[in-house]
Scaffold this motif. Structure first.
Motif, PDB file in Angstrom:
ATOM      1  N   LYS A   9       0.859  -1.182   0.000  1.00 14.30           N
ATOM      2  CA  LYS A   9       0.000   0.000   0.000  1.00 14.30           C
ATOM      3  C   LYS A   9       0.897   1.235   0.000  1.00 14.30           C
ATOM      4  O   LYS A   9       1.882   1.304   0.743  1.00 14.30           O
ATOM      5  CB  LYS A   9      -0.997  -0.005   1.155  1.00 14.30           C
ATOM      6  CG  LYS A   9      -0.439  -0.173   2.531  1.00 14.30           C
ATOM      7  CD  LYS A   9      -1.583  -0.366   3.540  1.00 14.30           C
ATOM      8  CE  LYS A   9      -1.110  -0.647   4.927  1.00 14.30           C
ATOM      9  NZ  LYS A   9      -0.692   0.510   5.686  1.00 14.30           N
ATOM     10  N   ILE A  10       0.543   2.189  -0.871  1.00  9.06           N
ATOM     11  CA  ILE A  10       1.398   3.359  -1.073  1.00  9.06           C
ATOM     12  C   ILE A  10       0.548   4.621  -1.169  1.00  9.06           C
ATOM     13  O   ILE A  10      -0.659   4.554  -1.426  1.00  9.06           O
ATOM     14  CB  ILE A  10       2.248   3.220  -2.356  1.00  9.06           C
ATOM     15  CG1 ILE A  10       1.356   3.073  -3.589  1.00  9.06           C
ATOM     16  CG2 ILE A  10       3.234   2.067  -2.234  1.00  9.06           C
ATOM     17  CD1 ILE A  10       2.086   3.112  -4.906  1.00  9.06           C
ATOM     18  N   ASP A  11       1.188   5.749  -0.985  1.00  6.92           N
ATOM     19  CA  ASP A  11       0.512   7.030  -1.177  1.00  6.92           C
ATOM     20  C   ASP A  11       0.177   7.207  -2.652  1.00  6.92           C
ATOM     21  O   ASP A  11       0.956   6.796  -3.524  1.00  6.92           O
ATOM     22  CB  ASP A  11       1.394   8.183  -0.706  1.00  6.92           C
ATOM     23  CG  ASP A  11       1.561   8.202   0.805  1.00  6.92           C
ATOM     24  OD1 ASP A  11       0.611   7.822   1.507  1.00  6.92           O
ATOM     25  OD2 ASP A  11       2.652   8.587   1.257  1.00  6.92           O
ATOM     26  N   SER A  13       0.415   9.737  -4.494  1.00  9.17           N
ATOM     27  CA  SER A  13       1.453  10.492  -5.209  1.00  9.17           C
ATOM     28  C   SER A  13       2.589   9.573  -5.655  1.00  9.17           C
ATOM     29  O   SER A  13       3.185   9.781  -6.714  1.00  9.17           O
ATOM     30  CB  SER A  13       1.991  11.625  -4.333  1.00  9.17           C
ATOM     31  OG  SER A  13       2.557  11.096  -3.149  1.00  9.17           O
ATOM     32  N   GLY A  41       7.249   7.052   3.612  1.00 10.42           N
ATOM     33  CA  GLY A  41       5.859   6.610   3.588  1.00 10.42           C
ATOM     34  C   GLY A  41       5.628   5.148   3.274  1.00 10.42           C
ATOM     35  O   GLY A  41       4.487   4.721   3.209  1.00 10.42           O
ATOM     36  N   ASP A  47       3.408  -2.103   5.515  1.00  6.99           N
ATOM     37  CA  ASP A  47       2.652  -1.694   4.339  1.00  6.99           C
ATOM     38  C   ASP A  47       2.592  -2.780   3.267  1.00  6.99           C
ATOM     39  O   ASP A  47       2.170  -2.516   2.150  1.00  6.99           O
ATOM     40  CB  ASP A  47       3.257  -0.423   3.733  1.00  6.99           C
ATOM     41  CG  ASP A  47       3.022   0.794   4.607  1.00  6.99           C
ATOM     42  OD1 ASP A  47       2.010   0.835   5.326  1.00  6.99           O
ATOM     43  OD2 ASP A  47       3.858   1.713   4.584  1.00  6.99           O
ATOM     44  N   PRO A 106      -6.858   4.593  -4.765  1.00  3.63           N
ATOM     45  CA  PRO A 106      -7.505   4.580  -3.449  1.00  3.63           C
ATOM     46  C   PRO A 106      -9.009   4.284  -3.515  1.00  3.63           C
ATOM     47  O   PRO A 106      -9.520   3.527  -2.674  1.00  3.63           O
ATOM     48  CB  PRO A 106      -7.224   5.979  -2.906  1.00  3.63           C
ATOM     49  CG  PRO A 106      -5.916   6.346  -3.535  1.00  3.63           C
ATOM     50  CD  PRO A 106      -6.007   5.783  -4.928  1.00  3.63           C
ATOM     51  N   GLU A 152      -6.622   4.463   5.118  1.00  2.00           N
ATOM     52  CA  GLU A 152      -5.513   5.418   4.994  1.00  2.00           C
ATOM     53  C   GLU A 152      -5.546   6.178   3.669  1.00  2.00           C
ATOM     54  O   GLU A 152      -4.688   7.035   3.433  1.00  2.00           O
ATOM     55  CB  GLU A 152      -4.176   4.677   5.112  1.00  2.00           C
ATOM     56  CG  GLU A 152      -3.935   4.072   6.480  1.00  2.00           C
ATOM     57  CD  GLU A 152      -2.681   3.215   6.529  1.00  2.00           C
ATOM     58  OE1 GLU A 152      -2.123   2.843   5.459  1.00  2.00           O
ATOM     59  OE2 GLU A 152      -2.252   2.879   7.650  1.00  2.00           O
ATOM     60  N   ARG A 154      -4.898   4.928   0.701  1.00  2.00           N
ATOM     61  CA  ARG A 154      -3.739   4.489  -0.050  1.00  2.00           C
ATOM     62  C   ARG A 154      -4.122   3.767  -1.336  1.00  2.00           C
ATOM     63  O   ARG A 154      -5.212   3.222  -1.456  1.00  2.00           O
ATOM     64  CB  ARG A 154      -2.891   3.524   0.778  1.00  2.00           C
ATOM     65  CG  ARG A 154      -2.329   4.048   2.109  1.00  2.00           C
ATOM     66  CD  ARG A 154      -1.314   5.092   1.980  1.00  2.00           C
ATOM     67  NE  ARG A 154      -0.040   5.132   2.587  1.00  2.00           N
ATOM     68  CZ  ARG A 154       0.692   4.248   3.210  1.00  2.00           C
ATOM     69  NH1 ARG A 154       0.311   3.037   3.375  1.00  2.00           N
ATOM     70  NH2 ARG A 154       1.862   4.542   3.679  1.00  2.00           N
TER      71      ARG A 154
END
Length: 161
Positions: A9-11, A13, A41, A47, A106, A152, A154
């Motif tokens: 799971k990542i942001d 951006s 992050g 994650d 997301p 979150e 993500r």
């Protein structure tokens, strides 16, 4: 030979960066020293989700046969299929051992999280059930992984290696 489902799971951006620079994806899964811009992050265990893809498929196939009368688990359980990379957009330019990297935005992560709960894959259905410190993951961790990622905001990137 094993097949391993790897998800992180990542942001959002960072997803944009990875789509532009797919060669960086491998660092999230296969390297000890994760280069910038990936460092911030992304926690290597907290994650990520990894599980034996063949075992997951066997469980899903057995359940599909028992509940739906078909061995085609991808059709019987479309949200599990989506969680494992079926019918997802791909990142051209990066190949796992069994196909390209796939991703979920997301919004899509939230849909998958809800869909997995609806398919009743586990009683552990909330983000609170995600143990970020666990070194080993079980099939039952898939739903909390997606619930936590959704909570979150993500994105998720993954593939089968």
């Amino acid at each position: 030979m094993s097949m391993w489902l790897d998800l992180v799971k990542i942001d959002p951006s960072l997803l944009a960066v990875l789509r532009e620079r797919p060669e960086l994806i491998g660092a999230l899964f296969f390297e000890d020293d994760v280069p910038e811009p990936l460092v911030s992050g992304v926690h290597p265990t907290g994650d990520s989700f990894g599980h034996d893809y063949r075992l997951l498929a066997e469980v899903a196939e057995g359940r599909a046969e028992a509940e739906k009368g078909t061995s085609d688990w991808r059709t019987a359980y479309p949200w599990l299929a989506r969680a494992t990379g079926e019918n997802c957009r791909t990142v051209e330019g990066f190949e796992f051992g069994y196909g390209p990297a796939h991703f979920l935005t997301p919004d899509e992560v939230g849909q998958v999280a809800e869909g997995l709960v609806g398919e009743r894959w586990t009683d552990r259905t909330s983000a609170a059930h995600w143990n970020a410190g666990a070194g080993e993951r079980d099939f039952d961790d898939l739903v909390p992984f997606f619930a936590k990622a959704a909570a979150e905001g993500r994105a998720v990137v993954g593939g089968v290696s």
